[in-house]
Design an enzyme around this catalytic site. Sequence first.
Site, mmCIF file in Angstrom:
data_model
loop_
_atom_site.group_PDB
_atom_site.id
_atom_site.type_symbol
_atom_site.label_atom_id
_atom_site.label_comp_id
_atom_site.label_asym_id
_atom_site.label_seq_id
_atom_site.Cartn_x
_atom_site.Cartn_y
_atom_site.Cartn_z
ATOM 1 C CG ASP A 149 -34.291 5.854 9.029
ATOM 2 O OD1 ASP A 149 -34.628 4.695 9.345
ATOM 3 O OD2 ASP A 149 -33.715 6.105 7.955
ATOM 4 N NE ARG A 209 -34.693 6.117 3.332
ATOM 5 C CZ ARG A 209 -34.756 7.425 3.536
ATOM 6 N NH1 ARG A 209 -35.547 8.180 2.792
ATOM 7 N NH2 ARG A 209 -34.034 7.992 4.476
ATOM 8 C CG ASP A 210 -32.714 0.657 0.375
ATOM 9 O OD1 ASP A 210 -33.109 1.811 0.660
ATOM 10 O OD2 ASP A 210 -31.884 0.436 -0.518
ATOM 11 C CD GLU A 211 -31.743 5.171 5.694
ATOM 12 O OE1 GLU A 211 -32.141 5.520 4.582
ATOM 13 O OE2 GLU A 211 -30.928 5.826 6.355
ATOM 14 C CG ASP A 238 -33.624 10.258 12.427
ATOM 15 O OD1 ASP A 238 -32.390 10.408 12.395
ATOM 16 O OD2 ASP A 238 -34.316 10.172 11.400
ATOM 17 C CD1 TRP A 281 -27.790 10.689 13.400
ATOM 18 C CD2 TRP A 281 -27.402 12.889 13.415
ATOM 19 N NE1 TRP A 281 -28.594 11.271 12.444
ATOM 20 C CE2 TRP A 281 -28.378 12.613 12.433
ATOM 21 C CE3 TRP A 281 -27.019 14.219 13.597
ATOM 22 C CZ2 TRP A 281 -28.956 13.617 11.649
ATOM 23 C CZ3 TRP A 281 -27.594 15.212 12.818
ATOM 24 C CH2 TRP A 281 -28.545 14.900 11.866
ATOM 25 C CD GLU A 310 -35.816 11.316 4.565
ATOM 26 O OE1 GLU A 310 -36.422 10.786 3.612
ATOM 27 O OE2 GLU A 310 -34.675 10.968 4.932
ATOM 28 C CG HIS A 329 -37.881 10.235 8.100
ATOM 29 N ND1 HIS A 329 -37.675 9.156 7.278
ATOM 30 C CD2 HIS A 329 -36.651 10.630 8.512
ATOM 31 C CE1 HIS A 329 -36.368 8.920 7.190
ATOM 32 N NE2 HIS A 329 -35.725 9.791 7.949
HETATM 33 C C1 RAM Z 1 -30.933 9.342 6.554
HETATM 34 C C2 RAM Z 1 -31.832 8.784 7.586
HETATM 35 C C3 RAM Z 1 -31.951 9.557 8.860
HETATM 36 C C4 RAM Z 1 -30.890 10.583 9.063
HETATM 37 C C5 RAM Z 1 -29.609 10.245 8.375
HETATM 38 C C6 RAM Z 1 -28.534 11.259 8.559
HETATM 39 O O1 RAM Z 1 -30.565 8.360 5.647
HETATM 40 O O2 RAM Z 1 -33.081 8.543 7.026
HETATM 41 O O3 RAM Z 1 -33.188 10.152 9.048
HETATM 42 O O4 RAM Z 1 -30.688 10.712 10.444
HETATM 43 O O5 RAM Z 1 -29.773 9.951 7.040
#
Ligand code: RAM
Length: 906
Positions: free
Chosen positions: A481, A485-487, A494, A546, A760, A781
């Site tokens: 995504d 960040r912490d992801e 996506d 998703w 994003e 994003h």
């Molecule tokens: C966010 C992500 C992503 C998205 C979900 C639902 O945290 O960055 O882009 O698909 O949530």
Amino acid sequence: MRYLSLVALIGLCFFTLPLQALSVYDLSCEHKVNPMGIEAAKPRLSWKLEDRANGIMQTAYAIRVATDMRFNRKSLVWNSGKTNSGQSVLVPYAGAALESGQRYYWQVKIWDNQGQESDWSEAAFWETGLLNTSDWQAEWIEPKQDTLQDGPAYLLRKDFSLNRNIASARAYVSARGLYELFLNGRKVGDEVFTPGWTVYHDRIQYQVFDVTDLVQRGENAVGIHLGDGWFRGALGWMDNWAIYGKAVGAICQIEVTYTNGQQATIVTDGSWKSSQEGPIVLNSIYNGETYDARKEMNGWNEAGFNMKDWDDVTVADHSKEVLIATETVSVRKIEEIQPVKVWKTPKGTLVADLGQNLVGWIKLKVEGPAGTTVTIRHAEVLDKYGEFYTENLRAAKAALTYTLKGDGLEVYEPSFTFMGFRYIAIDGFPGELSPENITAVVIHSDMEPTGTFECSNPLINQLQHNIVWGQKGNFLDVPTDCPQRDERLGWTGDAQAFCRTAAFNMDVSAFFTKWLKDLSADQLDNGGVPFVIPNALRQGGVSAGWGDVATIAPWTMYLVYGDKDLLATQYPSMKAYVDYIREKSGDSYLWTGGSVFGDWLYYKPKMTSHTEPDGYTNPDMIATMFYAYSSRLLSQAAEVLGKDADAKFYAELYQKIKSVFQDNYVTGSGRIASDSQTSYVLALMFDLLSDELRPKAAEHLVNNIRKRNNHLSTGFLGTPYLCHVLSDNGYTDVGYDLLLQEEYPSWLYPVKMGATTIWERWDGQKTDSTFQDKGMNSFNHYAYGAIGDWMYRVVAGIEIGAPGYKQIRIQPHPDERLEFARATFDSSYGEIASGWTLKDGQLQVNVTIPPNTAAIIELPKATITGVQANGQGVRENADLKNVEEMDDKLLLEVGSGQYSFSYSYE
Ligand code: RAM
């Protein structure tokens, strides 16, 4: 004079000899060029044809495969002989059974429809991996280690001697963690982030390296540098770490063949030693790296190093069955960028601007006293006061800390972390910092660029640039995504939104082949698809739009690359997903409660004084619409794979869902519940309306856009299809209105705000330069970059006619607000180009069609008599077949070649 006549003579020969122009190039195996480590029993071979003449089709091929590059009789393992076939993409090997660890050379020659025969192509090769688990003599070994989050990286080593002259050597290596392999002090290969990120419990890739030049007769040493990476490091934001295991480890097998044919094998086992006292004292994907150069152990990866204080390793009983050869293209350092500016912010922070939001790391050049510590922090944006802004990184520290050893010029770059950034803040730099001290290294999966798009509007060109950089930044072994960040997780929604655009910009065939297998591996027992793949969040939820990546991505890859095997491999996963929804919705055919994220990040009018309602779309309706779509894709896949009963069953299922959808959500006047742009977009895109209601729904959509002064209001699910639905229903001009819109919400608003990647959120940074909620505000994003697909397919007009572009449709859609637009796409058959120029009411369309394909060209607002083709009337030009006027368009069929059409466009 003598010279001149010689030239004339040569010229004469040229023109009188038949043009022996047919040749073969770009040989690939399993979507890769000369791959090392192939495990397929029947690897598939592809090539492209080169010819100057028009209308070229391959009529036959001959392939020969041998273990020796001279292709002598003894070494031949397959000789297909002249095979009458037009297939030049993914032709399966059909020779003798392949052996482990063997290089196979191959060549192809072809015949075409003009009676030409090519020469044998240059030889290409593939090399098999370790085909049987029993081929692994090496053991998994683990260094002495503490179970620590953000701890040190480890060093592992062994001395060995080779007592004969060496003919060749290979290293097969992997890790539970991330590794760098060294032989005699030199790093092996140019890959980074090996072995890549997969569902480690089930699948761990190993890499195969040709190390012939790195080993020597006599004393040698092998070293492994081992970091936490995705295996043990923190993933997600919920203190989720060590999710694949508490201990990191490695496995390595070096196979040496001597010139006399004998073999030596060096393997990881209990004789190796390890140390946790290396220079990397902290390694973490999110938090960065801390490196103390004073702790470097000179010569640790060279022969004869003194291993005093080194520890014994543990031989661990982890499965070797999970080891698979690398399926994707590895991550590499792709380019380097120098800062455009270094300055101090008003608050006195020393900052450098790379001029591009990018993903990778900083290479630092520094000179100073031992013990000096330099810290580099990373940020995507500066705030409205021009200060360094890191709050949107959430808990990710994203910092590099380097302590000097104090011995002249020191060059440092990290090994096991990456950052998403445009700006860096530097603390503690000794002396004056100049731009030369800093280089940004851009890293991503090493995908071949395949597409270009360009037009007369510089803002749209910047948008295309931003889309491509969004892809570079988020295709780091898995489609993520965001990278900062912490992801940084493989969010499925996506990926489904962006995969078609991605496949224009770069060759993502191998990348998705691997990731989709991870999807199958992490699919829940009930068939549900988790939010992220690999399932680092370890949750069991499923959300419509998703989970549907399970059907959408394989189908998209099949369309773009014509890869039926990929479709067959994913078929059980596609079916399990649809059956999961079937189970949930039962006889109602409504997937109530199926959408967790709705039309994620749709427009909510906080930023302007618009009085119109927001872009909300009923999530239950979204879920049912995706249920229908996935059922349909599944039935189409079943048809392609010859699974007739399934094809029929899921086609009927689709029809039932469609009719239940209409009963529940559609009025007789074509209004759809929620009355949002996304409701109309999904219903039209997924073909969920009757013929009668389709134009009405399209009109409602257009009215919605008009009421909003030509602004979109869609989120992650509606956005990718918005302009397609408009152009499919006769409203291409409205699509252009949206594309060209410069005010929020729009694609060009971030561009006007100076974005260099896709944001994003539509309003990541507001017009007053303040930011959206720091809890979720990534500036890299790719999801909204899915508009790229429309730019290629509709604006420029490169469309698929039959899977893999074996048939091409060229369908330019000019608009007078642009003077030109053009795109190229390097398909499996070679380059396709489509472009147009509109000037003074005169349209010129330029098209390139590669050999071994055919195309239908649709010229808008054209007539048979009005068009000049390559300077001739269309009737006179023998290359144009089945010329036909239809619905204000002129349709022409062509074979390969370059075509230029011009006509008055009123
Ligand atoms: C966010 C992500 C992503 C998205 C979900 C639902 O945290 O960055 O882009 O698909 O949530």
